[in-house]
Scaffold this active site. Structure first.
Site, PDB file in Angstrom:
ATOM      1  CD  GLU A 348      -4.262  -0.251  -7.323  1.00  0.00           C
ATOM      2  OE1 GLU A 348      -3.857  -0.617  -7.850  1.00  0.00           O
ATOM      3  OE2 GLU A 348      -4.318   0.908  -6.392  1.00  0.00           O
ATOM      4  CG  ASN A 393      -9.738  -0.133  -2.901  1.00  0.00           C
ATOM      5  OD1 ASN A 393     -10.953   0.661  -2.385  1.00  0.00           O
ATOM      6  ND2 ASN A 393      -8.686  -0.448  -2.667  1.00  0.00           N
ATOM      7  CD  GLU A 461      -5.138   2.054  -0.644  1.00  0.00           C
ATOM      8  OE1 GLU A 461      -4.727   2.760  -1.283  1.00  0.00           O
ATOM      9  OE2 GLU A 461      -6.181   1.355  -0.830  1.00  0.00           O
ATOM     10  CG  ASP A 463      -3.040   9.714   0.608  1.00  0.00           C
ATOM     11  OD1 ASP A 463      -3.126   9.691  -0.563  1.00  0.00           O
ATOM     12  OD2 ASP A 463      -1.827   8.770   0.769  1.00  0.00           O
TER      13      ASP A 463
HETATM   14  C1  XIL Z   1       1.088   0.438  -0.723  1.00  0.00           C
HETATM   15  C2  XIL Z   1       1.988   1.670   0.808  1.00  0.00           C
HETATM   16  O1  XIL Z   1       1.683   2.016   1.304  1.00  0.00           O
HETATM   17  C3  XIL Z   1       3.666   0.805   0.485  1.00  0.00           C
HETATM   18  O2  XIL Z   1       3.812   0.331   1.344  1.00  0.00           O
HETATM   19  C4  XIL Z   1       3.726  -0.123  -0.307  1.00  0.00           C
HETATM   20  O3  XIL Z   1       5.136  -0.170  -0.966  1.00  0.00           O
HETATM   21  C5  XIL Z   1       3.315  -0.216  -2.150  1.00  0.00           C
HETATM   22  O4  XIL Z   1       1.224   0.047  -1.562  1.00  0.00           O
HETATM   23  N1  XIL Z   1      -3.281   1.376  -3.441  1.00  0.00           N
HETATM   24  C6  XIL Z   1      -2.920   0.463  -2.972  1.00  0.00           C
HETATM   25  C7  XIL Z   1      -1.656   0.021  -1.341  1.00  0.00           C
HETATM   26  O5  XIL Z   1      -4.566  -0.298  -2.819  1.00  0.00           O
HETATM   27  O6  XIL Z   1      -2.066  -1.368  -1.219  1.00  0.00           O
HETATM   28  C8  XIL Z   1      -0.771   0.457  -1.697  1.00  0.00           C
HETATM   29  O7  XIL Z   1      -0.012   0.811  -0.564  1.00  0.00           O
HETATM   30  C9  XIL Z   1      -1.313   2.159  -2.477  1.00  0.00           C
HETATM   31  C10 XIL Z   1      -2.058   2.695  -3.438  1.00  0.00           C
END
Ligand code: XIL
Length: 605
Positions: A348, A393, A461, A463
């Site tokens: 990020e 990422n 990631e 969803d």
């Molecule tokens: C999230 C986790 O799923 C949570 O449990 C935590 O509280 C915060 O982070 N982008 C990312 C991940 O790169 O690391 C994040 O994961 C979601 C957004």
């Protein structure tokens, strides 16, 4: 809630399960719908009456039937306690199982609860049968959120030897001082139609993903699904663990490899939880991604200050912070060398909405080191494990034509052309219902642009969040299936995409509800009871079709393709026959047959 209301709520699940199983397997036998017996729904009580069997330790616990705070037509039990012992644990000793049914005929104990704002964290959910504790739920404290109904699903694996027709003593509830919650719909659920059979690998996703050479995985995180602190990660009997290892071939720590977890204090490294997942993954032949080495979030306070780690509270100089970053990366990547195939080196780094000309996020790294912190991070990671694939990422950079997609592409190209050891990018794909289907062609064209630049793309990631108003809704679940399938189709047909990782395994545990203040949820491919949702079934169908269509490449047909110099060689069954050998020499020296050489299927004549 009445049985009727519950049935209405669950009817879409029945519909899907039955339809999907019929479509996937044909009608291979009688389909038993999910069945359950309600132990207690409090509908038989008058409002304000006391549920005496809940007040098992006297006046320290009060249990009174009241109206549901979200639905005045529903009756629920309101529990308050003043001291922690066995109070607030419902004693179901008088519950008699239906004729001919035994406790081992049930698969899950399920209940719904709603915590009031004053409810104290840190209680245990608790189940005991015949005075011996069979289960304590360390997941109960999370989500620690109050003010909404939450469902708890307890697997009855450990109760399988209990044969009596009567539950002599079954306690269920939340144990702790200063509890203040409502409980409802305590029920026992019999065998489900999961939509897959762990005894038959061809009903999993991993079997077909292996054939398609796709790393198909889910994230496992404390904070989301409590895989580590619940001990599910090391428990052979855990249904959660068996479903996880049975269905997927890849995984990643959702939180446990982040900086606050791995280096909680300066130069003191901690790997207990990630090591447990790595060990499980190796035992089960699963591959691990690594997430994440350099990020502005989830930083320990000794490293960066402020909620998002944006402030240099410790007044580090550029040289000091570079040394800290190097030490961190070197330690973590070396620790997992050879065990993590791909790292999210930087996470990020881009923020096109911050009003700056370069669209780079003003993280502590950027502010103190400068934009080249990214270059350095990749160089350090590569030095620590030259074989690991290294990606940058980000989220919101998935669709060609959008600002951030261009920003990330340009950054990755710039790194590559500067000789930085970058393999590609990770696209997070936290999406809302319908996004992927609507923008499929933009995803495809973006992947082609990366390919032209010699860069791979991992889906890291994924969803697909459903609005709360559409929970358990057949149309929404089918749209969600189309989204998962559309992205899988792009992955399977793009030469530069080998990884498709979903951010969690089952809807009961996802970061999305909390992240969206409960405006959305149900974003994953298994439901609360670990049953396959339409998305899972659609993905399996597509993987099967793709596997059937895949031929075996011959080396000459692919002579121009880039192949890593040093590779591992596997049989098609996944048995390693050579490690770290030259790809071309290996192909020349192996006995005739089909092999996976450097991740490609190769026929040696
Ligand atoms: C999230 C986790 O799923 C949570 O449990 C935590 O509280 C915060 O982070 N982008 C990312 C991940 O790169 O690391 C994040 O994961 C979601 C957004």
């Amino acid at each position: 809630m009445s049985v009727f209301q519950y049935l209405m709520m669950m009817k879409h699940n029945y519909f899907f399960t039955i339809l999907a199983v019929a479509l996937t397997f044909g009608t291979s036998g009688a389909l038993s719908a999910q069945t359950f017996d309600v132990i207690e729904d409090f509908e038989g009580y008058a409002i304000d009456s006391t549920v005496y069997r809940y007040q098992i330790s006297g006046s320290a616990c009060k249990a009174v039937v009241e109206a549901d705070p979200t639905d005045a037509t529903n009756k629920v039990c309101h529990v308050t306690t003043t001291s922690a012992s066995s109070q607030s644990v419902l004693n179901l000793k008088n519950y008699v199982l239906p004729e001919g049914v035994r406790i081992r005929d049930y698969k899950y104990l399920v209940f719904d609860y709603y915590r009031n704002p004053s409810d104290q964290n840190g209680c245990l959910a608790y189940l005991s049968i015949n005075a011996s504790t069979v289960w304590q739920d360390p997941w109960n404290a999370s989500p620690s959120t109050t003010g909404r109904w939450q469902r708890r699903v307890i697997s009855l694996d450990k109760a399988s030897t209990f044969t009596s027709n009567k539950i002599a003593r079954l306690y269920v509830g939340l144990l702790g001082a200063n509890k203040d919650y409502y409980i409802d719909n305590i029920r026992l659920v019999r065998e489900l139609d999961a939509g897959y059979d762990l005894a038959d690998e061809t009903t999993s996703l991993r079997y077909w993903a292996d054939k398609c050479e796709l790393n198909l995985g889910v994230a496992m995180a404390d904070g989301d699904n409590w895989f580590y602190s619940s001990n599910a990660v090391s428990n052979d009997n855990s249904t959660w663990r068996n479903v996880f290892t049975g269905l997927f071939n890849t995984t990643v720590c959702g939180n446990e490899m982040k900086v606050d977890a791995t280096e909680p204090s300066r130069n003191t490294f901690s790997y207990t939880n990630p090591d447990r997942l790595v060990a499980l993954a190796r035992q089960k032949g699963m591959r691990m991604r690594g997430h994440t080495l350099v990020w502005h979030s989830q930083l320990p306070s000794w490293m960066g200050g402020g909620e998002e780690g944006m402030y240099n509270n410790n007044n580090y100089t550029r040289e000091q912070l570079l040394a800290i970053m190097k030490n961190h990366i070197t330690n973590v990547v070396s620790h997992f060398k050879g065990k993590v195939y791909e790292w999210d080196v930087v996470n990020e780094a881009i923020d096109p909405w911050n009003g700056t000309a370069d669209h780079m996020r003003r993280s502590i790294w950027y502010q103190v080191i400068g934009p080249d912190y990214i270059d350095s991070a990749f160089v350090y990671a590569h030095a620590a494990d030259p074989n690991a694939r290294l990606v940058i990422n980000d989220y919101g950079a998935e669709y060609d034509g959008e600002t951030k997609a261009a920003d990330l592409l340009n950054l990755a190209k710039r790194l590559k052309s500067n000789g930085i050891p970058i393999t590609g990018v990770g696209l997070q794909f936290h999406t809302s219902l319908g996004d992927i289907s609507r923008k499929k062609s933009q995803i495809r064209s973006l992947l082609l642009k990366y390919r032209a630049a010699g860069l791979d793309v991992s889906i890291t990631e994924l969803d697909v969040a459903i609005p709360a108003s559409k929970f358990d809704n057949a149309t929404a679940w089918s749209q969600q299936a189309s989204d998962y399938k559309a992205l899988l189709d792009v992955a399977l047909t793009s030469a530069n995409c080998h990884t498709y990782v979903i951010w969690g395994m089952a809807d009961s545990f996802s970061w999305i509800p909390g992240q969206t203040k409960y405006a959305s949820g149900q974003p994953l491919i298994l439901d609360d009871l670990l049953q396959a949702k339409p998305a899972f079934l659609e993905m399996r169908k597509l993987l099967q079709a793709r596997a059937a269509a895949l031929g075996i490449e011959s080396p000459s047909a692919d002579a121009s393709a880039e192949r890593p110099q040093r590779v591992d060689v596997f049989t098609l069954q996944g048995v390693r026959v050579a490690r770290d050998v030259d790809a071309d020499e290996a192909a020349a020296s192996l006995p005739p047959g089909a092999y996976i050489i450097g991740g490609r299927k190769v026929l040696v004549r």
